[in-house]
Design a protein around this motif. Sequence first.
Motif, PDB file in Angstrom:
ATOM      1  N   GLY A 126       0.854  -1.236  -0.196  1.00  0.00           N
ATOM      2  CA  GLY A 126      -0.215  -0.024   0.188  1.00  0.00           C
ATOM      3  C   GLY A 126       0.708   1.332   0.035  1.00  0.00           C
ATOM      4  O   GLY A 126       2.074   1.571  -0.374  1.00  0.00           O
ATOM      5  N   VAL A 127       0.242   2.458   0.461  1.00  0.00           N
ATOM      6  CA  VAL A 127       0.820   3.805   0.300  1.00  0.00           C
ATOM      7  C   VAL A 127       0.392   4.246   1.590  1.00  0.00           C
ATOM      8  O   VAL A 127      -0.365   3.860   2.423  1.00  0.00           O
ATOM      9  CB  VAL A 127       0.273   4.344  -0.806  1.00  0.00           C
ATOM     10  N   LEU A 128       1.175   5.475   1.947  1.00  0.00           N
ATOM     11  CA  LEU A 128       0.687   6.517   2.801  1.00  0.00           C
ATOM     12  C   LEU A 128       0.180   7.671   1.780  1.00  0.00           C
ATOM     13  O   LEU A 128       0.954   8.445   1.512  1.00  0.00           O
ATOM     14  CB  LEU A 128       1.897   6.904   3.775  1.00  0.00           C
ATOM     15  N   GLU A 129      -1.092   7.975   2.221  1.00  0.00           N
ATOM     16  CA  GLU A 129      -1.726   8.992   1.086  1.00  0.00           C
ATOM     17  C   GLU A 129      -2.680   9.785   1.971  1.00  0.00           C
ATOM     18  O   GLU A 129      -3.603   9.391   2.797  1.00  0.00           O
ATOM     19  CB  GLU A 129      -2.418   8.285   0.224  1.00  0.00           C
ATOM     20  N   TYR A 170       5.061   1.939   1.528  1.00  0.00           N
ATOM     21  CA  TYR A 170       5.936   2.996   0.722  1.00  0.00           C
ATOM     22  C   TYR A 170       5.823   3.057  -0.638  1.00  0.00           C
ATOM     23  O   TYR A 170       6.881   3.151  -1.188  1.00  0.00           O
ATOM     24  CB  TYR A 170       7.240   3.016   1.315  1.00  0.00           C
ATOM     25  N   GLY A 171       4.559   2.832  -1.174  1.00  0.00           N
ATOM     26  CA  GLY A 171       4.129   2.561  -2.538  1.00  0.00           C
ATOM     27  C   GLY A 171       4.168   3.972  -3.124  1.00  0.00           C
ATOM     28  O   GLY A 171       4.493   5.186  -2.583  1.00  0.00           O
ATOM     29  N   ALA A 172       3.656   4.344  -4.536  1.00  0.00           N
ATOM     30  CA  ALA A 172       3.737   5.364  -5.247  1.00  0.00           C
ATOM     31  C   ALA A 172       2.248   6.268  -4.916  1.00  0.00           C
ATOM     32  O   ALA A 172       1.406   5.818  -5.763  1.00  0.00           O
ATOM     33  CB  ALA A 172       3.805   5.285  -6.631  1.00  0.00           C
ATOM     34  N   ALA A 173       2.288   7.024  -3.870  1.00  0.00           N
ATOM     35  CA  ALA A 173       0.837   7.431  -3.442  1.00  0.00           C
ATOM     36  C   ALA A 173       0.445   8.443  -4.419  1.00  0.00           C
ATOM     37  O   ALA A 173      -0.735   8.692  -4.647  1.00  0.00           O
ATOM     38  CB  ALA A 173       1.057   8.084  -1.996  1.00  0.00           C
ATOM     39  N   GLN A 215       5.317  10.023  -1.469  1.00  0.00           N
ATOM     40  CA  GLN A 215       5.552   9.489  -2.790  1.00  0.00           C
ATOM     41  C   GLN A 215       6.964   8.687  -2.900  1.00  0.00           C
ATOM     42  O   GLN A 215       7.712   9.388  -2.964  1.00  0.00           O
ATOM     43  CB  GLN A 215       5.170  10.628  -3.807  1.00  0.00           C
ATOM     44  N   VAL A 216       6.840   7.487  -3.299  1.00  0.00           N
ATOM     45  CA  VAL A 216       7.944   6.859  -3.563  1.00  0.00           C
ATOM     46  C   VAL A 216       7.960   6.447  -5.231  1.00  0.00           C
ATOM     47  O   VAL A 216       7.162   5.794  -5.300  1.00  0.00           O
ATOM     48  CB  VAL A 216       8.207   5.695  -2.853  1.00  0.00           C
ATOM     49  N   ASP A 217       8.693   6.888  -6.156  1.00  0.00           N
ATOM     50  CA  ASP A 217       8.517   6.930  -7.197  1.00  0.00           C
ATOM     51  C   ASP A 217       8.729   5.148  -7.614  1.00  0.00           C
ATOM     52  O   ASP A 217       9.389   4.603  -7.113  1.00  0.00           O
ATOM     53  CB  ASP A 217       9.554   7.517  -8.056  1.00  0.00           C
ATOM     54  N   SER A 218       7.895   4.914  -8.726  1.00  0.00           N
ATOM     55  CA  SER A 218       7.779   3.709  -9.232  1.00  0.00           C
ATOM     56  C   SER A 218       9.066   2.901  -9.707  1.00  0.00           C
ATOM     57  O   SER A 218       9.535   1.884  -9.456  1.00  0.00           O
ATOM     58  CB  SER A 218       6.846   3.218 -10.314  1.00  0.00           C
ATOM     59  N   HIS A 230      -4.844  -2.003  -2.559  1.00  0.00           N
ATOM     60  CA  HIS A 230      -6.094  -1.383  -2.710  1.00  0.00           C
ATOM     61  C   HIS A 230      -5.872  -0.045  -3.545  1.00  0.00           C
ATOM     62  O   HIS A 230      -6.716   0.378  -4.136  1.00  0.00           O
ATOM     63  CB  HIS A 230      -6.893  -1.071  -1.252  1.00  0.00           C
ATOM     64  N   HIS A 231      -4.735   0.591  -3.271  1.00  0.00           N
ATOM     65  CA  HIS A 231      -4.464   1.696  -3.861  1.00  0.00           C
ATOM     66  C   HIS A 231      -4.693   1.990  -5.458  1.00  0.00           C
ATOM     67  O   HIS A 231      -3.953   1.109  -6.237  1.00  0.00           O
ATOM     68  CB  HIS A 231      -3.065   2.493  -3.559  1.00  0.00           C
ATOM     69  N   GLN A 232      -5.654   2.850  -5.778  1.00  0.00           N
ATOM     70  CA  GLN A 232      -5.630   3.139  -7.257  1.00  0.00           C
ATOM     71  C   GLN A 232      -6.305   1.850  -8.087  1.00  0.00           C
ATOM     72  O   GLN A 232      -5.756   1.755  -9.411  1.00  0.00           O
ATOM     73  CB  GLN A 232      -4.314   3.640  -8.092  1.00  0.00           C
ATOM     74  N   THR A 233      -6.785   0.952  -7.663  1.00  0.00           N
ATOM     75  CA  THR A 233      -6.974  -0.469  -8.364  1.00  0.00           C
ATOM     76  C   THR A 233      -8.382  -0.394  -9.071  1.00  0.00           C
ATOM     77  O   THR A 233      -8.623  -1.460  -9.804  1.00  0.00           O
ATOM     78  CB  THR A 233      -7.018  -1.672  -7.259  1.00  0.00           C
ATOM     79  N   GLU A 234      -9.130   0.707  -9.022  1.00  0.00           N
ATOM     80  CA  GLU A 234     -10.093   0.795 -10.181  1.00  0.00           C
ATOM     81  C   GLU A 234      -9.466   0.547 -11.591  1.00  0.00           C
ATOM     82  O   GLU A 234     -10.216   0.337 -12.573  1.00  0.00           O
ATOM     83  CB  GLU A 234     -10.808   2.367 -10.107  1.00  0.00           C
ATOM     84  N   ASN A 235      -8.174   0.782 -11.649  1.00  0.00           N
ATOM     85  CA  ASN A 235      -7.417   1.062 -12.811  1.00  0.00           C
ATOM     86  C   ASN A 235      -6.576  -0.466 -12.924  1.00  0.00           C
ATOM     87  O   ASN A 235      -5.497  -0.279 -13.852  1.00  0.00           O
ATOM     88  CB  ASN A 235      -6.593   2.002 -13.216  1.00  0.00           C
ATOM     89  N   PHE A 236      -6.757  -1.565 -12.211  1.00  0.00           N
ATOM     90  CA  PHE A 236      -5.970  -2.612 -12.063  1.00  0.00           C
ATOM     91  C   PHE A 236      -5.696  -3.480 -13.158  1.00  0.00           C
ATOM     92  O   PHE A 236      -4.652  -3.918 -13.599  1.00  0.00           O
ATOM     93  CB  PHE A 236      -6.523  -3.642 -10.851  1.00  0.00           C
ATOM     94  N   ALA A 237      -6.548  -3.308 -14.316  1.00  0.00           N
ATOM     95  CA  ALA A 237      -6.629  -4.252 -15.403  1.00  0.00           C
ATOM     96  C   ALA A 237      -5.413  -3.535 -16.177  1.00  0.00           C
ATOM     97  O   ALA A 237      -4.650  -4.279 -16.927  1.00  0.00           O
ATOM     98  CB  ALA A 237      -7.712  -4.168 -16.188  1.00  0.00           C
ATOM     99  N   THR A 238      -5.302  -2.242 -16.214  1.00  0.00           N
ATOM    100  CA  THR A 238      -4.355  -1.675 -17.193  1.00  0.00           C
ATOM    101  C   THR A 238      -2.927  -1.232 -16.339  1.00  0.00           C
ATOM    102  O   THR A 238      -1.754  -1.186 -16.966  1.00  0.00           O
ATOM    103  CB  THR A 238      -4.633  -0.262 -17.557  1.00  0.00           C
ATOM    104  N   GLY A 239      -3.337  -1.187 -14.954  1.00  0.00           N
ATOM    105  CA  GLY A 239      -2.186  -1.120 -14.118  1.00  0.00           C
ATOM    106  C   GLY A 239      -1.826   0.430 -13.892  1.00  0.00           C
ATOM    107  O   GLY A 239      -2.036   1.429 -14.414  1.00  0.00           O
ATOM    108  N   MET A 240      -1.532   0.612 -12.527  1.00  0.00           N
ATOM    109  CA  MET A 240      -0.975   1.719 -11.900  1.00  0.00           C
ATOM    110  C   MET A 240       0.442   1.721 -11.470  1.00  0.00           C
ATOM    111  O   MET A 240       1.007   0.608 -11.331  1.00  0.00           O
ATOM    112  CB  MET A 240      -1.881   2.385 -10.975  1.00  0.00           C
ATOM    113  N   PRO A 241       1.220   2.728 -11.241  1.00  0.00           N
ATOM    114  CA  PRO A 241       2.555   2.713 -11.015  1.00  0.00           C
ATOM    115  C   PRO A 241       2.970   1.517  -9.709  1.00  0.00           C
ATOM    116  O   PRO A 241       4.027   0.912  -9.866  1.00  0.00           O
ATOM    117  CB  PRO A 241       2.991   4.072 -10.209  1.00  0.00           C
TER     118      PRO A 241
END
Length: 252
Positions: free
Chosen positions: A26-29, A65-68, A82-85, A112-123
Amino acid sequence: MRYEMMLPRQIRTAIAANTPVVLPLGVLEYHGEHLGVGMDTLAVTRALDLLEKEAELVILPPFYYGAASYAVEPPEGTGSVQVDSTALHPFARELFTGLLRVGFRNIHAFIHHQTENFATGMPTDLAFKFGARQAIFAFLEKTRGEGWWGDAKMADYYAQQAGGGDPFNWIKIHPLMTRETIGQYPFDHAGEGETSLMLAMCPEAVDMSLISEERWYTQSAREATAATGARGRDLILAHMRRVLGLPEAATG
């Protein structure tokens, strides 16, 4: 079982049993003024707390520490980290390589973070997916040698793939909420859906009195209830049981 608390003999037993090994990712956001910044990761860790009571699991220390990103708010005074991918990808590769060397072959990460776009992927999820693939390729070449796939021993590769038994299933990255879950539960950022989840799963990370009407994405949070969150929690747990190969929840 929490990995950091396991004795070596317990690790060997888990390897022999092909016990699922799970990384909460996950992330801290910033999630408005009313939710803890670790919400996206807490949703995963609290779900695993419940699953751990039902079945044998190896739960790795959570990675927060994901890419928030700063798409929601700038970080000053709001808490987003924010930790860059480009930094996440080599970390993921080395982490998964280490887990494969230990002996695990049933590794899963939930995000869970940004997974509405999981099929295409997020950072964040893309970095860990790519790291997983690289780790598997490198591990296979190191342990089986170059030409491992073309060897006669791999003649049943496509049959293994169809049955889920090929090496590229050793590490899997999953969204906490599937498209089916999102169709049955409000998916949002710090609104009714996420606030309800925290009311049901981590109420100490919520202060309903601080909900702000100023930000569009938090306006629906006033409709949040623990009952709604419990419904989301149950959908999440059913999905996690399926992908981890755990028994369905007892009814009645």
